[in-house]
Design a protein around this motif. Structure first.
Motif, short mmCIF file in Angstrom:
data_model
loop_
_atom_site.label_atom_id
_atom_site.label_comp_id
_atom_site.label_asym_id
_atom_site.label_seq_id
_atom_site.Cartn_x
_atom_site.Cartn_y
_atom_site.Cartn_z
N LEU A 248 -72.40 74.67 -37.15
CA LEU A 248 -71.85 73.65 -36.26
C LEU A 248 -70.47 74.04 -35.74
O LEU A 248 -70.10 73.68 -34.63
CB LEU A 248 -71.77 72.31 -36.98
N TYR B 49 -78.80 61.63 -36.98
CA TYR B 49 -78.80 60.73 -35.82
C TYR B 49 -80.02 59.81 -35.86
O TYR B 49 -79.92 58.60 -35.63
CB TYR B 49 -78.79 61.54 -34.52
N ILE C 98 -71.58 59.32 -35.72
CA ILE C 98 -72.59 60.05 -34.96
C ILE C 98 -72.87 59.38 -33.61
O ILE C 98 -73.39 60.01 -32.69
CB ILE C 98 -73.89 60.16 -35.80
N PHE D 252 -77.70 72.21 -36.78
CA PHE D 252 -77.83 71.16 -35.78
C PHE D 252 -79.01 70.24 -36.10
O PHE D 252 -79.02 69.07 -35.72
CB PHE D 252 -77.99 71.76 -34.38
N THR E 281 -77.67 67.44 -37.85
CA THR E 281 -77.13 66.46 -36.90
C THR E 281 -78.24 65.58 -36.36
O THR E 281 -78.11 64.34 -36.31
CB THR E 281 -76.43 67.18 -35.73
N PRO F 76 -70.94 65.19 -39.41
CA PRO F 76 -72.34 65.65 -39.34
C PRO F 76 -72.73 66.16 -37.96
O PRO F 76 -73.91 66.18 -37.63
CB PRO F 76 -73.12 64.37 -39.70
N TYR F 77 -71.76 66.57 -37.18
CA TYR F 77 -72.04 67.06 -35.83
C TYR F 77 -71.02 68.14 -35.48
O TYR F 77 -70.01 68.30 -36.18
CB TYR F 77 -71.99 65.92 -34.80
#
Length: 809
Positions: free
Chosen positions: A425, A539, A493, A532, A535, A391-392
């Motif tokens: 990403l 987070y 993350i 992003f 992300t 996820p990043y």
């Protein structure tokens, strides 16, 4: 106009013409030994034979549309013999039969262009090569938004006679967008994925049980799954015979097939009989896992001898060499100490993004070199360039640029990587890989400069800072290498801090401010910004979960309801925004991460909330009425709860410990509980404590994968309390989860609860969990499990107690 073109021409006619730099050749045309071609004098594309492949059809249509946009005229597509006219002539011949598949020769002929290739793939590659180097067409990402024009097209083309050969015969990024792959000259053609379950079918298990793995007391039936079916018994002659027949039958039915996969199923369910023990003895370890390379590849050798030496199926009907693909995977990653049959195609699996770790990088380079010195005529590599499900931004351009030339230098000719790309990403990752797979000698800095300058315009430097920050941060902070580190890890993350994410967001905002809001650069930056955002919201969601876990662990903490509400809010925001964005094809692969079951520690906080607060707001009380009622009963009358499982204190007999099989270690006898694990070097199970010569609880270290579980028969009541006392030290990438599965009358798990993942770091004393649960009406049993994966150096899990109790209402 040829009808083949009608669906494509409109696309390129609306694309802008952007003269930005003078076109620089890559040895494709030259002032010396070259002949001049006037582009506007070319009138047609002449194909000597009828087009058979969709790839060449697509290439011809794309090329003509590009030509119309850049040169100003459409080319007539004709099927005929060569004529003395100015055309682009596509001819299949055996002129390049000694070159890699996909190669082509290009030269001037009567003021036109002559392309020679052995296969239609080579002709298609030639058209995209010309489109790339002469017309300036770039497909940096899929969709029309990913397309860009580079440079100016000259009126006259000084064409040097050239033979163009790709660095790798097979160049595959899976599952990249089909058009993106074709246009960037990716290519498949060899089979080597997990396949033995398709050969050793379930029906054979009753007919010839000895060809399948014997797993001792574990009764696992084959179901035809390449994920869960046990391996065959590699030491059994009947297994060799069946695999040989399958390969022979496949090649005879598919005379053009160049390969057949013998690769093991995607698990470590190997045979445990004395024959297998003898085959892998003396037992050695590689990357902390048992080394089964020689046994695995000896099986492949024996099959290859029957298929090639005995059946004589060395060549396809086109005269190409045939191979048997075999993954050098997990327990078979180490290089062999035995000779390999030349037609075995070993595929070296490794996450070369882990080359940030110099110890792993040096080890992996030495491993590649050893495989390169084996007798195998052809060697392949399998990498993990993900992309989703991370996820990043998992940036690794440095290691792509370093590893691909090294692989090619050591005879690797087949390349495959998993890359379900999150384009915003991943940025330049996929496109850079396609260019290096075609030519490992490309100047990487030149390629990256081009990508950022041409794809993002005036925002080039700002957005480059975003991606480079992601890459440098990962390199510095990911730590010791592990296979696909943080893959499908809800805590992965945590690699990024809030301040780092804020810095990265500032680069995106700077980039957006530098371009016109009506430009295509702005649209591309919007994709980066949206990706992003996923992300960032994830987070925030995970941070809220960690905040609640800290509250649960600290019996003096306050603000439990606020922490639950914050977790609910952040989870809802994450899921809502994700569902909105994944409909965009450039974001769709984020659904890989959505498939990961997330833990929900909210029920773990109910007892603490009741103990903390005298009164609870009505909305919260109504929402969690049943959980709070069970928690209240537990606080006030826990002695009335009745245990529904045996041996909650995990009393264990280490004196009667036994090995499940020859791989060890010895497993203690724990009444009412079952243990499952994946053998690993130095894996240990020890008692948590000794009381009156009685071992209680368990201490787990160096586990690759471990599971402790029990089944509880449910009472008519639906109110339950799950408790646990655990102490732990968890390094990043280690996952330790407490789970519960509800099981129906038919024995089917119909609902799975991932209750808690123990947070990274060392617990402050003993973590005491008290979790109210409501059993569904159709549940007959509950399976309670503690799972531990990927323990790092110094990690431990100490389990003092796990209990499951029924309420009294």
């Amino acid at each position: 106009m040829n009808r083949l073109l009608s669906g494509f021409v409109w696309l390129f006619l609306v694309l802008p013409f952007i003269p930005t730099i003078n076109l620089v050749g890559l040895g494709f045309w030259d002032s010396g030994n070259s002949k001049v071609i006037v582009l506007k004098e070319l009138e047609s594309i002449i194909v000597e034979k009828p087009i058979e492949s969709p790839k060449l059809e697509k290439a011809v249509a794309d090329f003509n549309a590009l030509w119309a946009t850049r040169v100003g005229c459409l080319l007539e597509v004709e099927q005929t013999k060569f004529r003395n006219e100015k055309a682009i002539y596509l001819r299949q011949s055996n002129r390049l039969k000694s070159q890699k598949v996909g190669s082509f020769l290009i030269r001037e002929k009567n003021g036109g262009v002559l392309v020679d290739a052995c296969h239609e793939e080579g002709l298609a590659n030639a058209l995209y090569y010309i489109a790339h180097d002469l017309l300036g067409a770039r497909w940096y990402w899929p969709t029309t938004l990913g397309f860009e024009w580079i440079g100016e097209v000259p009126e006259k083309w000084r064409l040097k006679r050239s033979t163009i050969e790709p660095s790798f015969t097979m160049r595959d990024l899976y599952p990249s967008d089909t058009e993106f792959g074709i246009r960037n000259r990716l290519s498949r053609g060899y089979s080597f994925n997990h396949n033995l379950a398709k050969i050793f079918k379930p029906i054979y298990q009753t007919i010839a049980p000895d060809i399948f793995a014997h797993l001792g007391n574990r009764k696992i039936r084959s179901k035809g799954s390449t994920i869960s079916d046990p391996q065959p018994n590699f030491t059994n002659e009947g297994a060799v015979h069946l695999a040989s027949l399958a390969a022979i039958d496949y090649f005879r039915k598919n005379p053009s097939a160049k390969s057949f996969s013998l690769s093991p199923n995607d698990n470590i369910l190997y045979d445990t009989t004395e024959a297998t023990e003898h085959a892998v003895s003396p037992l050695a370890y590689f990357r902390k896992r048992p080394n089964y390379t020689d046994m695995t590849f000896q099986f492949a050798n024996q099959v290859a001898h029957k298929v090639f030496n005995e059946a004589g199926l060395w060549k396809t009907d086109q005269g190409e060499n045939r191979y048997l693909g075999m993954l050098a995977y997990y327990w078979a990653e180490q290089s062999p100490s035995i000779p390999l049959h030349p037609r075995i195609l070993p595929i070296l699996t490794s996450d070369r993004a882990q080359w940030h770790d110099p110890i792993y990088r040096n080890e992996d380079r030495a491993l590649i070199k050893r495989w390169g010195k084996t007798e195998a005529e052809k060697i392949g590599a399998w990498d993990y360039y993900f992309g989703a499900p991370y996820p990043y931004p998992r940036q690794m351009t440095q290691w792509i640029a370093e590893s691909l030339p090294y692989l090619q230098e050591n005879r690797v000719d087949i390349f495959f990587s998993q890359l379900p790309s999150m384009w915003g990403l991943d940025g330049p990752k996929a496109w850079l890989a396609t260019q290096l797979l075609w030519n490992v000698d490309h100047d990487v800095d030149f390629l990256l400069n081009e990508f950022y300058n041409e794809f993002f315009g005036d925002a080039s430097q700002a957005i480059r800072a975003f991606y480079e920050k992601a890459e440098s941060h990962r390199n510095k902070n990911e730590g010791a290498a592990n296979w696909i580190k943080f893959y499908l890890d809800e805590s992965g993350i945590e690699l990024f801090s809030k301040s780092v994410l804020e810095e990265m967001r500032s680069y995106i905002e700077d980039a957006i401010s530098l371009v016109d809001s009506s430009s295509r650069y702005y649209q591309r930056l919007a994709i980066v910004s949206e990706a992003f955002e996923l992300t960032e919201v994830y987070y925030d969601y995970h941070s809220a979960r960690l905040d609640l876990l800290s509250y649960i662990a600290d019996k003096e903490a306050t603000g439990g309801i606020e922490k639950v509400r914050n977790l609910e809010l952040k989870r809802e925001q994450y899921l809502k925004r994700t569902e909105e964005l994944i409909n965009n094809p450039l974001h769709k692969h984020f659904n890989y991460f959505l498939k990961l079951g997330q833990t929900d520690p909210i029920p773990c906080g109910m007892v603490s909330i009741l103990r903390e607060q005298d009164t609870i707001e009505e909305v919260f009380k109504k929402q969690y009425e049943k959980e709070l009622s069970i928690a209240n009963d537990w606080i006030n009358a826990s002695q009335l709860f009745e245990t529904r499982i045996g041996n909650p204190l995990l009393k264990a007999s280490f004196e009667n410990a036994k090995e499940i099989d020859f791989l060890g270690p010895k497993i203690p006898e724990i009444n009412y509980w079952q243990v499952d694990f994946r053998p690993a070097e130095a894996f240990t199970i020890e008692p948590f404590s000794l009381m009156e010569d009685q071992a209680k609880g368990l201490r787990i270290t160096n586990a690759d994968a471990f599971q402790l579980y029990t089944l509880s028969l449910l009472a008519p009541q639906r109110d339950y309390m799950l408790t646990a006392k655990i102490r732990s030290k968890i390094s990043p990438d280690c996952r330790a989860q407490l789970r519960l599965d509800w099981v129906n009358e038919a024995g089917i798990k119909f609902e799975s609860l991932r209750i808690i993942q123990l947070p990274n770091g060392e617990s402050n004393g003993l973590l005491q969990l008290e979790i109210p649960l409501i059993a569904p009406e159709v549940a007959e049993k509950a399976k309670i499990s503690l799972l531990v994966q990927r323990q790092g150096e110094g990690d431990f899990i100490e389990i003092q107690e796990i209990n499951f109790l029924q309420g009294f209402r």
